[in-house]
Design a protein around this motif. Structure first.
Motif, PDB file in Angstrom:
ATOM      1  N   PHE A  27       0.824  -1.221   0.000  1.00 23.72           N
ATOM      2  CA  PHE A  27       0.000   0.000   0.000  1.00 23.72           C
ATOM      3  C   PHE A  27       0.853   1.265   0.000  1.00 23.72           C
ATOM      4  N   VAL A  28       0.334   2.263  -0.601  1.00 25.60           N
ATOM      5  CA  VAL A  28       1.055   3.530  -0.718  1.00 25.60           C
ATOM      6  C   VAL A  28       0.646   4.445   0.422  1.00 25.60           C
ATOM      7  N   PRO A  29       1.576   5.030   1.100  1.00 29.27           N
ATOM      8  CA  PRO A  29       1.210   5.946   2.189  1.00 29.27           C
ATOM      9  C   PRO A  29       0.340   7.068   1.653  1.00 29.27           C
ATOM     10  N   ILE A  30      -0.761   7.343   2.314  1.00 27.29           N
ATOM     11  CA  ILE A  30      -1.656   8.334   1.733  1.00 27.29           C
ATOM     12  C   ILE A  30      -1.563   9.712   2.365  1.00 27.29           C
ATOM     13  N   THR A  31      -0.870   9.817   3.456  1.00 24.62           N
ATOM     14  CA  THR A  31      -0.666  11.172   3.973  1.00 24.62           C
ATOM     15  C   THR A  31       0.814  11.512   3.856  1.00 24.62           C
ATOM     16  N   LYS A  45       2.946  11.907  10.936  1.00 19.26           N
ATOM     17  CA  LYS A  45       2.484  10.525  10.962  1.00 19.26           C
ATOM     18  C   LYS A  45       2.557   9.914   9.583  1.00 19.26           C
ATOM     19  N   VAL A  46       2.680   8.632   9.562  1.00 15.02           N
ATOM     20  CA  VAL A  46       2.584   7.921   8.293  1.00 15.02           C
ATOM     21  C   VAL A  46       1.348   7.060   8.402  1.00 15.02           C
ATOM     22  N   CYS A  47       0.501   7.156   7.396  1.00 14.15           N
ATOM     23  CA  CYS A  47      -0.760   6.452   7.516  1.00 14.15           C
ATOM     24  C   CYS A  47      -1.013   5.609   6.287  1.00 14.15           C
ATOM     25  N   PHE A  48      -1.531   4.432   6.465  1.00 10.11           N
ATOM     26  CA  PHE A  48      -1.720   3.542   5.336  1.00 10.11           C
ATOM     27  C   PHE A  48      -3.182   3.223   5.130  1.00 10.11           C
ATOM     28  N   ILE A  49      -3.459   2.571   4.015  1.00  7.47           N
ATOM     29  CA  ILE A  49      -4.840   2.258   3.680  1.00  7.47           C
ATOM     30  C   ILE A  49      -5.451   1.360   4.742  1.00  7.47           C
ATOM     31  N   LEU A  50      -4.689   0.342   5.178  1.00  6.65           N
ATOM     32  CA  LEU A  50      -5.197  -0.547   6.211  1.00  6.65           C
ATOM     33  C   LEU A  50      -5.079   0.144   7.556  1.00  6.65           C
ATOM     34  N   ILE A  55      10.601   2.290   5.398  1.00  6.88           N
ATOM     35  CA  ILE A  55      10.052   1.580   4.239  1.00  6.88           C
ATOM     36  C   ILE A  55      11.122   1.398   3.168  1.00  6.88           C
ATOM     37  N   MET A  57      11.735  -0.558  -0.616  1.00  2.00           N
ATOM     38  CA  MET A  57      11.079  -1.328  -1.672  1.00  2.00           C
ATOM     39  C   MET A  57      12.077  -1.672  -2.753  1.00  2.00           C
ATOM     40  N   PHE A 105       8.423  -3.098   5.569  1.00  5.14           N
ATOM     41  CA  PHE A 105       7.920  -2.027   6.426  1.00  5.14           C
ATOM     42  C   PHE A 105       8.370  -2.270   7.842  1.00  5.14           C
TER      43      PHE A 105
END
Lengths: 186, 664
Positions: A26-30, B3-8, B543, B545, B585
């Protein structure tokens, strides 16, 4: 096509793969945090902080001033280390890009961003009781007091004892023993 | 603190808490003394000391971190991440691993080394991966070079070199026990203990036991390939002033069982379906000494003894290998940097035969000797280097061979390297090429006679030859992104092939039977061309990749007048396109999540469709002493087959793993 639960069960292999890839990657969205301070510089900050216990300046004043000259690679690591040890500590950190500020520093870290000015900075303060620290190559040879080097993934340091003596700084023999190389005489 | 925020959402919460823990590293540093700080590892050894970015070869390094993140349980599984390498799981413990093609030959053109010891089997011209079960947590790194490494590496470095290096004993101090299991009744347990003999001498001892239940066949039945394996060994490292002494030893014992159709006689029904149990045992002893004369000169000497035993109803092989290797690396001047050395090996075997597989003579001792010399000539300091090299070899089969190489390295800027290489490499003949006699499935012919095909080795079988032309580019595109791309053209000649001989009658073993012979020869030639590329993106401190892609196309032709028996198979057995994406991650100081996806193209030759495989691995440090790892392999793809035919190929399906590590 409505995306109901039943739809997912009918997805073919390709779609399932895609979903898994999205879940896994998933790509960080913030907004991402600006690059965190690297381990390397956190450890170097810890070293600088510890060095204070092994160095004596002739002045008997308690407050110490640690200066960082040039681009700051430490973030707030130095401040955090001081705070963690003693909330009301009189040791301060000054970040500066102004050469006029450095004369009153006890410890001066010269960032690699100032690589080209190192020679004349060291020349300007060579009689001043400042413990100069840097990780620029050949720093100790050029007259810097402590040079950080990276060896096999770990941090080591060289000490130019001759320069320390000239500047009026007394370095504990314990610290000299741990240094990789000690420059004794010019 | 951003903050780092993800879809899940789940990950978002954990990451948020993790931010607060970021300072825990710093506070732990505050508690250390100067010596403790000097012990902190802040960067990978490789990136600083080894001039890997200036290597004139397509090299990929699987680091300790890569190994830990993949949760991998075996070396072949780890090799899947290397662009240009094809890994196919045949059954429970057996894998086909090749680089740049030649999948049907079972790694005949790969040199595989474990701590300097070759694990290539000369009689099968391949590697038995089931007995190379090093504890993954003890591996320091695996260097994979695609393309010929003839000059500086050992015998058979034609299509690639896989160099597995275990950790120095200094780095594995203390006690560690690992227990792992999966949902297919397989389990592995290993115990390692490392201690100090003196300030400069360290050791470790280990023991490992694993049992693997067989996979199902893609046709539905049981592949009946259970496996049990035990291994124990030690390593000792001593620093003697500036020199280093390393001693390694291990022994192993195990058995694998597989149902096979065994040829029992030339009378119908000819074969019997039996549970063929293979006894595996062996051991090795390696001693290596590195003498540092000065900062410009060092000599490395190594001797090893290796014993392998592999025995079942179809054949049995016992082999002793003695090897001596000496190398001198000397920076003679600002312009010349020489490496030269010599290797001498004696390998002696004995075979037990069965009706179906015979080796003539059934005991043989072979000698191999090599001398190599390489000069890195600095044309322009830190900019351009030209590296000519040559290896002169002798072996008992094809006598002398000559493997030259010319490489060029150009670093236009500190962050970019362009390299190119022209080299010749040979795959020396092995026992299988000269001495083998193997029968196929007998049938009753139209005349009522027993007819049976057979493959015969040929005396005077020649070495297979490769001329390789390679070009590569490596660049640190930014402080967080790096890329690596290599393109190659391989020109092969004298490849293993066979000619159809006149049928002849054989009286013994009775009853008489008509043999349709195939005689091995070198009548095939061909080429391979392709591209391998790899990207790495360190997106944030937490992170990481990476992505890899490889493309290959092969074409083979028989020599004039010769039959084309293997050409089509060789062309079609290698998947044309392969890709890998990996993501790591660091969720917190205690937890990490790793995801990998592999894409492998189809193999129409065996009706194997293309597949995508996704693996997930979660590692969590419960406390200072306990770590738990949970992994799922093949999450998304339907059960797929990677090798073999629809009848005998094993089914690779979803597997869940659990691993517990205890250490202090």
């Amino acid at each position: 096509m409505r995306l109901g639960v039943s739809t997912i069960y009918r997805w073919g292999r390709a779609q399932k793969s895609l979903l898994a890839i999205l879940l896994g990657f998933f790509v960080p969205i913030t907004a991402l945090q600006a690059e965190a301070i690297s381990k390397e510089y956190q450890v170097k900050a810890a070293f600088i902080y510890k060095f204070l216990n092994f160095v004596e300046w002739q002045s008997s004043i308690n407050n110490r001033l640690i200066c960082v000259y040039g681009e700051n690679p430490f973030g707030d690591s130095l401040e955090q280390l001081i705070q963690a040890h003693d909330q009301s500590s009189s040791t301060k950190v000054r970040l500066t890009k102004n050469i006029a500020d450095i004369a009153s520093c006890n410890v001066l870290f010269i960032s690699s961003s100032e690589k080209s000015s190192i020679e004349w900075i060291l020349d300007a303060i060579k009689e001043t009781p400042v413990m100069t620290v840097s990780d620029v190559e050949h720093f100790a040879q050029s007259g810097g007091v402590v040079e950080f080097i990276l060896q096999e993934g770990r941090i080591r340091f060289n000490i130019n004892h001759a320069q320390a003596k000239r500047a009026g700084i007394k370095i504990s023999s314990q610290l000299l023993a741990l240094a990789k190389n000690v420059v004794m005489e010019e | 603190m951003k903050k780092v925020c993800f879809i899940l959402l789940l990950i978002c919460v954990v990451a948020d808490r993790a931010q607060a823990q970021d300072t825990s590293y710093l506070s732990s540093l505050a508690k250390l003394d100067i010596e403790g700080l000097m012990n902190q590892e802040v960067s990978s050894v490789l990136r600083k000391d080894q001039p890997l970015n200036r290597a004139a070869a397509a090299i990929f390094v699987i680091s300790q971190e890569d190994i830990r993140r993949s949760g991998s349980r075996s070396i072949p599984e780890l090799l899947r991440m290397v662009p240009g390498v094809t890994v196919k799981r045949e059954s429970t413990g057996t894998y086909q691993v090749t680089a740049r093609g030649f999948d049907s030959n079972g790694s005949s053109k790969l040199l595989v080394l474990i701590d300097g010891r070759s694990v290539y089997s000369p009689v099968f011209s391949g590697v038995f991966w089931d007995v190379q079960d090093i504890i993954p947590e003890d591996i320091e790194r695996i260097e994979v070079i695609r393309g010929p490494g003839a000059v500086s590496w050992g015998e058979n470095a034609v299509n690639g070199v896989i160099n597995i290096i275990t950790k120095n004993s200094k780095d594995t101090q203390g006690f560690r026990a690992i227990a792992g299991t999966n949902n297919k009744s397989s389990s592995t347990t290993s115990i390692t203990y490392g201690g100090e003999i003196s300030e400069d001498s360290h050791y470790r001892i280990f023991g490992k036991y694993s049992s693997r239940d067989s996979l199902k066949l893609s046709s539905g039945g049981d592949s009946d390939a259970d496996a049990y394996f035990g291994r124990a060994g030690f390593r000792m490292d001593s620093k003697i002033e500036d020199d280093e002494l390393t001693i390694l030893g291990d022994i192993y014992n195990g058995d694998t069982t597989q149902s096979v159709n065994l040829l029992t006689s030339f009378e119908p029904p000819f074969t019997e379906r039996v549970k063929n149990e293979t006894d595996l045992s062996g051991g090795s002893f390696v001693m290596k000494y590195r003498h540092v004369q000065s900062k410009d000169s060092e000599i490395i000497g190594q001797v090893y003894y290796d014993r392998t035993n592999r025995e079942n109803l179809q054949f049995g092989e016992g082999r002793d290998t003695y090897d001596v290797d000496v190398q001198h690396h000397i920076t003679a001047s600002e312009v010349h940097d020489f490496v030269y050395g010599a290797n001498f090996r004696v390998t002696s075997d004995s075979f037990n035969e069965s009706l179906g597989v015979q080796v003539e003579p059934n005991a043989r001792t072979d000698t191999i000797a090599n001398f190599f010399l390489q000069d890195e000539i600095t044309v322009e300091k830190e900019r351009v280097s030209v590296i000519p090299g040559i290896k002169l070899g002798y072996n008992d089969y094809s006598q002398f061979n000559f493997q030259p190489a010319l490489k060029l390295v150009w670093t236009p800027t500190k962050k970019q390297t362009v390299w190119s290489s022209i080299s010749r490499a040979v795959r020396s003949p092995a026992r299988i090429d000269e001495d083998i006699k193997a029968y196929g499935q007998p049938t009753i012919g139209s005349s009522g006679n027993v007819e049976v095909p057979a493959v015969f080795g040929t005396k005077g079988f020649d070495a297979e030859e490769l001329y390789a032309y390679e070009l590569g580019y490596r660049s640190q595109l930014s402080s967080t992104v790096s890329m690596d791309i290599a393109a190659y053209y391989h020109d092969y000649d004298d490849l293993l092939s066979a000619s159809v001989g006149d049928p002849f009658i054989e009286e013994t073993p009775a009853p008489r039977h008509l043999v349709f012979p195939l005689y091995l020869n070198n009548s095939l030639n061909g080429s391979a061309r392709g591209i391998e590329t790899f990207f790495n993106w360190k997106a944030t401190e937490r992170i990481d990749m990476s992505a890899g892609y490889s493309f290959i196309t092969l074409g083979f032709d028989p020599d004039a007048g010769a039959a084309d028996l293997f050409g089509d198979t060789l062309e079609n057995r290698t998947p044309h396109n392969q890709a890998t994406i990996r993501a790591h991650f660091k969720l917190s100081d205690r937890a990490e999540l790793n995801a990998v996806a592999y894409y492998v193209d189809s193999i129409p030759d065996q009706s194997i469709p293309s597949y995508i495989r996704t693996d997930l691995h979660l590692g969590y440090q419960i406390s200072d002493a306990w770590v738990i790892d949970v992994a799922a392999q093949n999450l998304t793809s339907d059960d797929h087959r990677e090798a073999g035919t629809q009848e005998n190929g094993s089914k690779i399906d979803r597997t869940y793993f659990l691993k517990l590590t205890y250490g202090f």
